[in-house]
Design a protein around this motif. Sequence first.
Motif: not given
Length: 118
Positions: A63-86
């Motif tokens: 998205p070119d909307n900054q708010v939607q870009q932040v939302e997308l980044l937040g979802k990428l971080l919150l739902y990515d299993k690869q970011l956990s320790v294991n």
Amino acid sequence: MKTRRALLTIVAATLAITLGADAPGAEESTATLSPQALQEIAQIEAEIDRIEAETIERLAVPPDNQVQQVELLGKLLLYDKQLSVNRNEACAFCHMPETGFTGPVSECRLKWSMQHKH
């Protein structure tokens, strides 16, 4: 895509350093969960996988909307299993937006709180 991967790598490293190893006895508590709790866990994991897949699809046309870009980044971080320790559990498993960023399975929350009393 390189920027996303670099950002995720940095966040993962930071989380790994901050969180350290998994809590002792975590595997033991899973074995004592009720069949209903195990079913809820499977449903939540499927929902997390679905949301992550949809979010990754949105990267095709960011998205070119900054708010939607932040939302997308937040979802990428919150739902990515690869970011956990294991690399096996998304932050959303314990911090679901629908439950006020608490764990959605009450039996798991109770067991976790008992293991982590100060």
